[in-house]
Write a protein that holds these residues in place. Structure first.
Motif, PDB file in Angstrom:
ATOM      1  N   GLY A 127       0.685  -1.589   0.319  1.00 37.05           N
ATOM      2  CA  GLY A 127      -0.039  -0.118   0.104  1.00 37.05           C
ATOM      3  C   GLY A 127       0.867   0.648  -0.278  1.00 37.05           C
ATOM      4  N   MET A 128       0.254   2.740   0.134  1.00 36.80           N
ATOM      5  CA  MET A 128       0.967   3.743   0.118  1.00 36.80           C
ATOM      6  C   MET A 128       1.529   3.999   0.774  1.00 36.80           C
ATOM      7  SD  MET A 128      -2.243   6.203  -1.216  1.00 36.80           S
ATOM      8  CE  MET A 128      -1.362   8.043  -1.091  1.00 36.80           C
ATOM      9  N   ALA A 129       1.027   3.547   2.224  1.00 41.26           N
ATOM     10  CA  ALA A 129       1.171   3.918   3.872  1.00 41.26           C
ATOM     11  C   ALA A 129       0.453   3.165   4.145  1.00 41.26           C
ATOM     12  CB  ALA A 129       0.895   5.687   3.962  1.00 41.26           C
ATOM     13  N   ALA A 130       1.304   3.397   6.109  1.00 44.33           N
ATOM     14  CA  ALA A 130       0.337   3.141   7.302  1.00 44.33           C
ATOM     15  C   ALA A 130      -0.075   3.835   7.362  1.00 44.33           C
ATOM     16  CB  ALA A 130       1.485   2.109   7.535  1.00 44.33           C
ATOM     17  N   LEU A 131      -1.380   3.833   7.735  1.00 39.66           N
ATOM     18  CA  LEU A 131      -1.882   4.853   8.198  1.00 39.66           C
ATOM     19  C   LEU A 131      -1.603   5.058  10.142  1.00 39.66           C
ATOM     20  CD1 LEU A 131      -5.966   3.685   6.836  1.00 39.66           C
ATOM     21  CD2 LEU A 131      -4.099   5.708   6.323  1.00 39.66           C
ATOM     22  N   ASP A 132      -0.859   3.828  10.886  1.00 39.63           N
ATOM     23  CA  ASP A 132      -0.520   4.243  12.101  1.00 39.63           C
ATOM     24  C   ASP A 132       0.871   5.167  12.200  1.00 39.63           C
ATOM     25  OD1 ASP A 132       1.439   2.280  10.950  1.00 39.63           O
ATOM     26  OD2 ASP A 132       1.104   1.395  12.947  1.00 39.63           O
ATOM     27  N   GLY A 133       1.595   4.602  10.400  1.00 42.93           N
ATOM     28  CA  GLY A 133       2.882   6.238  10.459  1.00 42.93           C
ATOM     29  C   GLY A 133       2.609   7.088   9.946  1.00 42.93           C
ATOM     30  N   LEU A 134       2.358   6.830   8.570  1.00 42.51           N
ATOM     31  CA  LEU A 134       2.225   7.522   6.941  1.00 42.51           C
ATOM     32  C   LEU A 134       3.637   7.871   6.698  1.00 42.51           C
ATOM     33  CD1 LEU A 134      -1.046   9.864   7.950  1.00 42.51           C
ATOM     34  CD2 LEU A 134      -1.111   7.927   6.899  1.00 42.51           C
ATOM     35  N   THR A 135       4.712   7.078   6.711  1.00 42.01           N
ATOM     36  CA  THR A 135       6.155   7.296   6.080  1.00 42.01           C
ATOM     37  C   THR A 135       5.952   7.337   4.961  1.00 42.01           C
ATOM     38  OG1 THR A 135       6.904   5.226   6.527  1.00 42.01           O
ATOM     39  CG2 THR A 135       7.093   6.747   8.425  1.00 42.01           C
ATOM     40  N   SER A 136       5.538   6.508   4.164  1.00 36.24           N
ATOM     41  CA  SER A 136       5.922   6.223   3.076  1.00 36.24           C
ATOM     42  C   SER A 136       6.871   5.533   2.412  1.00 36.24           C
ATOM     43  CB  SER A 136       4.563   7.501   2.310  1.00 36.24           C
ATOM     44  OG  SER A 136       3.744   7.419   1.886  1.00 36.24           O
ATOM     45  N   LEU A 137       7.557   5.165   3.509  1.00 37.75           N
ATOM     46  CA  LEU A 137       8.997   4.985   2.986  1.00 37.75           C
ATOM     47  C   LEU A 137       9.166   3.288   2.883  1.00 37.75           C
ATOM     48  CD1 LEU A 137      10.889   6.878   5.810  1.00 37.75           C
ATOM     49  CD2 LEU A 137      10.285   8.009   3.308  1.00 37.75           C
ATOM     50  N   VAL A 138       8.444   2.405   3.321  1.00 37.05           N
ATOM     51  CA  VAL A 138       8.907   1.633   3.341  1.00 37.05           C
ATOM     52  C   VAL A 138       8.687   0.550   1.757  1.00 37.05           C
ATOM     53  CG1 VAL A 138       7.733  -1.370   4.296  1.00 37.05           C
ATOM     54  CG2 VAL A 138       7.929   0.768   5.906  1.00 37.05           C
ATOM     55  N   PRO A 139       7.911   0.628   1.158  1.00 42.67           N
ATOM     56  CA  PRO A 139       8.268   0.002  -0.281  1.00 42.67           C
ATOM     57  C   PRO A 139       9.362   0.320  -1.475  1.00 42.67           C
ATOM     58  CG  PRO A 139       5.752   0.953   0.033  1.00 42.67           C
ATOM     59  CD  PRO A 139       6.619   1.443   1.037  1.00 42.67           C
ATOM     60  N   ALA A 140       9.768   1.409  -0.658  1.00 45.47           N
ATOM     61  CA  ALA A 140      11.080   2.151  -1.014  1.00 45.47           C
ATOM     62  C   ALA A 140      12.250   1.098  -1.067  1.00 45.47           C
ATOM     63  CB  ALA A 140      11.216   3.740  -2.230  1.00 45.47           C
ATOM     64  N   ALA A 141      11.971   1.212   0.380  1.00 44.92           N
ATOM     65  CA  ALA A 141      13.182   0.925   1.402  1.00 44.92           C
ATOM     66  C   ALA A 141      13.713  -0.858   0.778  1.00 44.92           C
ATOM     67  CB  ALA A 141      13.275   1.046   2.446  1.00 44.92           C
ATOM     68  N   LEU A 142      12.053  -0.879   0.654  1.00 42.17           N
ATOM     69  CA  LEU A 142      12.391  -2.389   0.155  1.00 42.17           C
ATOM     70  C   LEU A 142      12.975  -2.574  -0.940  1.00 42.17           C
ATOM     71  CD1 LEU A 142      11.130  -5.543   1.532  1.00 42.17           C
ATOM     72  CD2 LEU A 142       9.166  -4.689   0.091  1.00 42.17           C
ATOM     73  N   ALA A 143      12.414  -2.373  -1.764  1.00 40.41           N
ATOM     74  CA  ALA A 143      12.549  -2.427  -3.636  1.00 40.41           C
ATOM     75  C   ALA A 143      14.303  -1.963  -3.022  1.00 40.41           C
ATOM     76  CB  ALA A 143      12.661  -1.629  -4.064  1.00 40.41           C
ATOM     77  N   GLU A 144      14.965  -1.054  -2.708  1.00 39.24           N
ATOM     78  CA  GLU A 144      17.125  -0.815  -2.465  1.00 39.24           C
ATOM     79  C   GLU A 144      17.658  -1.910  -1.553  1.00 39.24           C
ATOM     80  OE1 GLU A 144      20.301   1.137  -2.009  1.00 39.24           O
ATOM     81  OE2 GLU A 144      18.760   1.533  -3.378  1.00 39.24           O
ATOM     82  N   LEU A 145      16.736  -2.566  -0.620  1.00 33.81           N
ATOM     83  CA  LEU A 145      17.442  -3.849   0.153  1.00 33.81           C
ATOM     84  C   LEU A 145      16.938  -5.074  -0.750  1.00 33.81           C
ATOM     85  CD1 LEU A 145      15.912  -2.690   3.591  1.00 33.81           C
ATOM     86  CD2 LEU A 145      17.917  -2.192   2.743  1.00 33.81           C
ATOM     87  N   LEU A 146      16.957  -5.218  -1.293  1.00 37.31           N
ATOM     88  CA  LEU A 146      16.889  -6.178  -2.724  1.00 37.31           C
ATOM     89  C   LEU A 146      17.216  -5.983  -3.717  1.00 37.31           C
ATOM     90  CD1 LEU A 146      12.879  -7.050  -2.469  1.00 37.31           C
ATOM     91  CD2 LEU A 146      14.362  -8.518  -1.428  1.00 37.31           C
TER      92      LEU A 146
END
Length: 273
Positions: A127-146
């Motif tokens: 998803g575009m964000a998690a509603l508890d944090g709303l950072t929207s960082l995880v998808p991009a960080a996940l792609a970078e780490l993979l």
């Protein structure tokens, strides 16, 4: 085709937020739920696999929901299974508590790599964000780490044949234009909340979810050290947390045209000119 959808179990956005003594968000309440924006991601993953089947691809197709969190996070997986996911993976370890977006992405990346080694993953959807944090960082960080391509804020997804293997094509709208982007699979895609209206699980799906497998993994299974996650492995710190201030009493002006001067005076007092 194998699609992995990252989901998160979060406090209901309409419920009061509370912090623990260590300034971490209190979780595990009765109203915790599957992150609403992750339902859109799961819908996108299900549609992608359904499109492959409709196109006559007779290969094995699977949608796996993946989450990181404490024991009650399994409820998010059960919701995903009821919506139609094939299988579920829960990464649970006490050392993960307090992980920020980057540390969480580190766990997700290790879990996706683990699954990819078992059977190749074609697409990771978030998803575009998690509603508890709303950072929207995880998808991009996940792609970078993979080390995989990332295609963000998509409102359409298609996996198509290419000369050197499958290609992932997405459509997304910016404030000025419509973009169509492609990348070789495997890729990480995040989706908006505008196009993938999540299906509602029916009674049959809810019953079937009880029988579908949920695989539980610990950090040791993923080759991660505890120091790489949790508060120790996080690059951000919460230094202060305070309750939201009470709203002041509202001023209600009722009536017809005769109330306009009073409304104008009130707005002028508040600095609106």
């Amino acid at each position: 085709m194998r699609v992995v959808v990252c989901v998160k179990h979060v406090p209901d956005i309409q419920s009061p937020r509370a912090f623990r003594e260590d300034r971490l968000l209190a979780r595990g309440g009765d109203d915790d739920t599957l992150n609403e924006l992750d339902e859109d991601a799961l819908e996108a993953g299900l549609r992608t696999v359904e499109a492959a089947r409709a196109a006559g691809d007779e290969g094995e197709h699977e949608v796996t929901v993946l989450t990181v969190g404490p024991a009650h996070a399994v409820e998010a997986l059960r919701r995903g299974l009821a919506m139609g996911a094939t299988s579920a993976v829960h990464v649970g370890d006490e050392a993960i508590a307090g992980s920020d977006a980057l540390a969480t992405a580190r766990v997700l990346a290790a879990a996706v790599a683990h699954l990819h080694a078992e059977r190749p993953v074609d697409l990771v959807v978030a998803g575009m964000a998690a509603l508890d944090g709303l950072t929207s960082l995880v998808p991009a960080a996940l792609a970078e780490l993979l080390g995989w391509p990332q295609l963000t804020l998509a409102d359409e997804i298609a996996v198509e044949p290419g000369e050197r293997g499958p290609l992932v094509r997405v459509r997304r709208e910016t404030s000025t234009q419509v973009e169509v982007l492609t990348a070789p699979a495997p890729a990480v895609v995040s989706v908006t909340d505008q196009a993938f209206r999540a299906r509602f699980p029916d009674f049959k799906g809810i019953l079937a979810a009880r029988k579908k497998p949920v695989t539980t993994l610990a950090l040791a299974d993923l080759g991660l050290e505890p120091a790489a996650v949790g508060l120790t492995g996080s690059t951000t710190r919460i230094t202060e947390a305070a309750p939201r201030p009470e709203r002041p009493d509202r001023v209600i002006v009722t009536g017809g045209a005769e109330t306009v001067p009073a409304l104008v005076d009130y707005l002028a007092q508040k600095g609106f000119q």
